[in-house]
Structure formats: structure tokens, C-alpha cells
Design a protein around this motif. Structure first.
Motif, PDB file in Angstrom:
ATOM      1  N   TYR A  84      -0.791  14.022  48.121  1.00 22.17           N
ATOM      2  CA  TYR A  84       0.173  12.919  48.024  1.00 22.17           C
ATOM      3  C   TYR A  84      -0.530  11.568  47.903  1.00 22.17           C
ATOM      4  CZ  TYR A  84       4.122  15.955  49.036  1.00 22.17           C
ATOM      5  OH  TYR A  84       5.073  16.930  48.965  1.00 22.17           O
ATOM      6  N   TRP A  85      -1.576  11.344  48.708  1.00 21.55           N
ATOM      7  CA  TRP A  85      -2.265  10.062  48.660  1.00 21.55           C
ATOM      8  C   TRP A  85      -3.043   9.889  47.350  1.00 21.55           C
ATOM      9  CZ3 TRP A  85      -0.739   6.122  51.150  1.00 21.55           C
ATOM     10  CH2 TRP A  85      -0.089   6.285  52.371  1.00 21.55           C
ATOM     11  N   GLY A  86      -3.519  10.975  46.771  1.00 23.20           N
ATOM     12  CA  GLY A  86      -4.156  10.903  45.458  1.00 23.20           C
ATOM     13  C   GLY A  86      -3.158  10.499  44.380  1.00 23.20           C
ATOM     14  N   LEU A  87      -1.939  11.092  44.441  1.00 20.19           N
ATOM     15  CA  LEU A  87      -0.888  10.720  43.486  1.00 20.19           C
ATOM     16  C   LEU A  87      -0.427   9.278  43.680  1.00 20.19           C
ATOM     17  CD1 LEU A  87       1.229  13.998  43.441  1.00 20.19           C
ATOM     18  CD2 LEU A  87      -0.259  13.117  41.636  1.00 20.19           C
ATOM     19  N   ILE A  88      -0.308   8.860  44.927  1.00 18.72           N
ATOM     20  CA  ILE A  88       0.075   7.477  45.207  1.00 18.72           C
ATOM     21  C   ILE A  88      -1.009   6.524  44.703  1.00 18.72           C
ATOM     22  CG2 ILE A  88       0.434   5.788  47.067  1.00 18.72           C
ATOM     23  CD1 ILE A  88       1.799   8.114  48.644  1.00 18.72           C
ATOM     24  N   GLY A  89      -2.268   6.874  44.919  1.00 17.85           N
ATOM     25  CA  GLY A  89      -3.383   6.050  44.427  1.00 17.85           C
ATOM     26  C   GLY A  89      -3.401   5.976  42.907  1.00 17.85           C
ATOM     27  N   ALA A  90      -3.137   7.105  42.239  1.00 18.09           N
ATOM     28  CA  ALA A  90      -3.128   7.122  40.779  1.00 18.09           C
ATOM     29  C   ALA A  90      -1.999   6.241  40.236  1.00 18.09           C
ATOM     30  CB  ALA A  90      -2.972   8.550  40.260  1.00 18.09           C
ATOM     31  N   ALA A  91      -0.809   6.360  40.806  1.00 21.88           N
ATOM     32  CA  ALA A  91       0.330   5.558  40.346  1.00 21.88           C
ATOM     33  C   ALA A  91       0.079   4.072  40.581  1.00 21.88           C
ATOM     34  CB  ALA A  91       1.609   6.001  41.043  1.00 21.88           C
ATOM     35  N   SER A  92      -0.422   3.729  41.779  1.00 28.25           N
ATOM     36  CA  SER A  92      -0.654   2.306  42.054  1.00 28.25           C
ATOM     37  C   SER A  92      -1.807   1.762  41.204  1.00 28.25           C
ATOM     38  CB  SER A  92      -0.929   2.085  43.543  1.00 28.25           C
ATOM     39  OG  SER A  92      -2.074   2.810  43.943  1.00 28.25           O
ATOM     40  N   GLY A  93      -2.849   2.535  40.961  1.00 28.77           N
ATOM     41  CA  GLY A  93      -3.956   2.093  40.112  1.00 28.77           C
ATOM     42  C   GLY A  93      -3.505   1.863  38.683  1.00 28.77           C
ATOM     43  N   PHE A  94      -2.667   2.783  38.171  1.00 27.54           N
ATOM     44  CA  PHE A  94      -2.168   2.613  36.805  1.00 27.54           C
ATOM     45  C   PHE A  94      -1.307   1.358  36.695  1.00 27.54           C
ATOM     46  CE2 PHE A  94       0.872   3.171  33.376  1.00 27.54           C
ATOM     47  CZ  PHE A  94       0.007   3.412  32.321  1.00 27.54           C
ATOM     48  N   LEU A  95      -0.431   1.140  37.660  1.00 29.02           N
ATOM     49  CA  LEU A  95       0.422  -0.057  37.613  1.00 29.02           C
ATOM     50  C   LEU A  95      -0.393  -1.346  37.701  1.00 29.02           C
ATOM     51  CD1 LEU A  95       3.482   1.051  39.765  1.00 29.02           C
ATOM     52  CD2 LEU A  95       3.386   0.671  37.300  1.00 29.02           C
ATOM     53  N   ILE A  96      -1.415  -1.366  38.544  1.00 28.09           N
ATOM     54  CA  ILE A  96      -2.261  -2.561  38.657  1.00 28.09           C
ATOM     55  C   ILE A  96      -3.003  -2.807  37.344  1.00 28.09           C
ATOM     56  CG2 ILE A  96      -4.309  -3.515  39.795  1.00 28.09           C
ATOM     57  CD1 ILE A  96      -3.307  -2.132  42.372  1.00 28.09           C
ATOM     58  N   GLY A  97      -3.587  -1.759  36.751  1.00 25.50           N
ATOM     59  CA  GLY A  97      -4.295  -1.908  35.481  1.00 25.50           C
ATOM     60  C   GLY A  97      -3.378  -2.340  34.356  1.00 25.50           C
ATOM     61  N   PHE A  98      -2.175  -1.769  34.306  1.00 28.91           N
ATOM     62  CA  PHE A  98      -1.200  -2.155  33.287  1.00 28.91           C
ATOM     63  C   PHE A  98      -0.823  -3.619  33.432  1.00 28.91           C
ATOM     64  CE2 PHE A  98       3.110  -2.721  31.727  1.00 28.91           C
ATOM     65  CZ  PHE A  98       3.035  -2.163  30.466  1.00 28.91           C
ATOM     66  N   MET A  99      -0.590  -4.058  34.656  1.00 24.36           N
ATOM     67  CA  MET A  99      -0.207  -5.454  34.883  1.00 24.36           C
ATOM     68  C   MET A  99      -1.345  -6.413  34.523  1.00 24.36           C
ATOM     69  SD  MET A  99       2.897  -5.353  35.551  1.00 24.36           S
ATOM     70  CE  MET A  99       3.120  -7.067  35.864  1.00 24.36           C
ATOM     71  N   ILE A 100      -2.588  -6.034  34.795  1.00 23.07           N
ATOM     72  CA  ILE A 100      -3.727  -6.875  34.419  1.00 23.07           C
ATOM     73  C   ILE A 100      -3.764  -7.038  32.901  1.00 23.07           C
ATOM     74  CG2 ILE A 100      -6.250  -6.961  34.299  1.00 23.07           C
ATOM     75  CD1 ILE A 100      -6.278  -5.670  37.101  1.00 23.07           C
ATOM     76  N   ASP A 101      -3.666  -5.923  32.164  1.00 19.23           N
ATOM     77  CA  ASP A 101      -3.660  -6.002  30.698  1.00 19.23           C
ATOM     78  C   ASP A 101      -2.473  -6.796  30.184  1.00 19.23           C
ATOM     79  OD1 ASP A 101      -5.993  -4.744  30.038  1.00 19.23           O
ATOM     80  OD2 ASP A 101      -5.089  -2.750  29.840  1.00 19.23           O
ATOM     81  N   TYR A 102      -1.315  -6.595  30.775  1.00 19.28           N
ATOM     82  CA  TYR A 102      -0.112  -7.297  30.348  1.00 19.28           C
ATOM     83  C   TYR A 102      -0.283  -8.804  30.519  1.00 19.28           C
ATOM     84  CZ  TYR A 102       4.764  -8.674  30.001  1.00 19.28           C
ATOM     85  OH  TYR A 102       5.930  -9.280  29.626  1.00 19.28           O
TER      86      TYR A 102
END
Length: 153
Positions: A84-102
Motif C-alpha cells: 500500500y505504501w509503495g502504491l501511495i508513494g508511486a501515486a504521489s510521486g507521479f502527481l508531484i512530477g506532473f505538477m512540476i512539468d505543468y
């Protein structure tokens, strides 16, 4: 015979038009039309048929991988476990990276593109007798035309 040519809007265009008049082409047989080059706003998401080379996915994928590894490692100690924590980390990492690029592409760069390299800015159409065709064509090339074409008619 008609000769079509494209130029950048520089002094070479003016020199070419003056040279054409000097070799015997009448001013009334020369037509120069300026073009408006396209400047458009980039799209956030590419389609199958149109891609601009900008990806909002790259930083998100990298951060998702890093955060999922960290989340899974820390998850062995936490209550929900490493999956669960790996999935939560993956989702939060993707959202942070997407927002940086955006933010980089939408806010900082103002997201305007212009065609790279030399662009055609003026189209020149010349009506000339067959005897002057080679001279006119060579004059256009000598004054840095981007392209030249002949049409018989």
C-alpha cells in the motif's frame, strides 16, 4: 513564364527585387506577398497524429519510481505494509512530477512555440519572358532565396 520564390524578410529580399529590375524585369511584373507565420499554443497532451516533443509524463514516472521504492521500504515499518505504501508513494510521486512539468511548461515558458530554423516570410511571384528565366532564377538564388520554382504558362 512565372517564377515563384520564398524569402526571409531581410535586406536580401530588397536587394533581389532591385536586381530583378536592373536585369530587365518590369516592376509591374513582380508581386511580393508577406506571410504570417504560425505561432500556436502547445497542447498539454499529445495525440496519435500530433506530437510536439514535450512530455508531462517523464518527471512523473521518475518520481513515481523513486517514491514507490521509498514508500515500500518505509512500509515494512508502518501499519498498512509495503504494498500500500509503495502504491501511495508511486501515486504521489507521479502527481508531484506532473505538477512540476505543468508549472514549467504552462507558467514559466508561457507555452508559445515558433518554428525553428529559417522560415518563409515573403513569397515573390515574377512574370518574365523566357529569355530572362535563367538570369532571374540565378539572381534569386544569389540573394539567398529559400526556394525557387518555375511554372510555364
Amino acid at each position: 513564364m512565372q517564377i515563384f520564390s520564398t524569402f526571409e524578410h531581410t535586406t536580401y529580399l530588397e536587394l533581389a527585387l532591385t536586381s530583378l529590375e536592373k536585369i530587365g524585369v518590369e516592376k509591374s511584373h513582380i508581386l511580393a506577398v508577406p506571410l504570417f507565420n504560425r505561432v500556436e499554443e502547445r497542447r498539454l497532451f499529445d495525440t496519435l497524429h500530433r506530437a510536439d516533443g514535450v512530455s508531462l509524463f517523464d518527471k512523473g514516472a521518475v518520481l513515481a519510481t523513486a517514491f514507490s521504492v521509498i514508500g515500500a521500504s518505509v512500509g515494512f515499518v508502518l501499519e498498512w505494509g509495503p504494498i500500500y505504501w509503495g502504491l501511495i508513494g508511486a501515486a504521489s510521486g507521479f502527481l508531484i512530477g506532473f505538477m512540476i512539468d505543468y508549472i514549467i511548461f504552462k507558467v514559466i515558458h508561457k507555452r508559445k512555440i515558433k518554428v525553428k530554423g529559417k522560415t518563409s516570410e515573403v513569397v515573390v511571384v515574377i512574370e518574365c519572358p523566357d529569355a530572362l528565366v535563367e538570369k532571374v532564377e540565378q539572381t534569386l538564388w544569389d540573394h539567398l532565396a529559400l526556394g525557387v520554382a518555375k511554372v510555364e504558362g
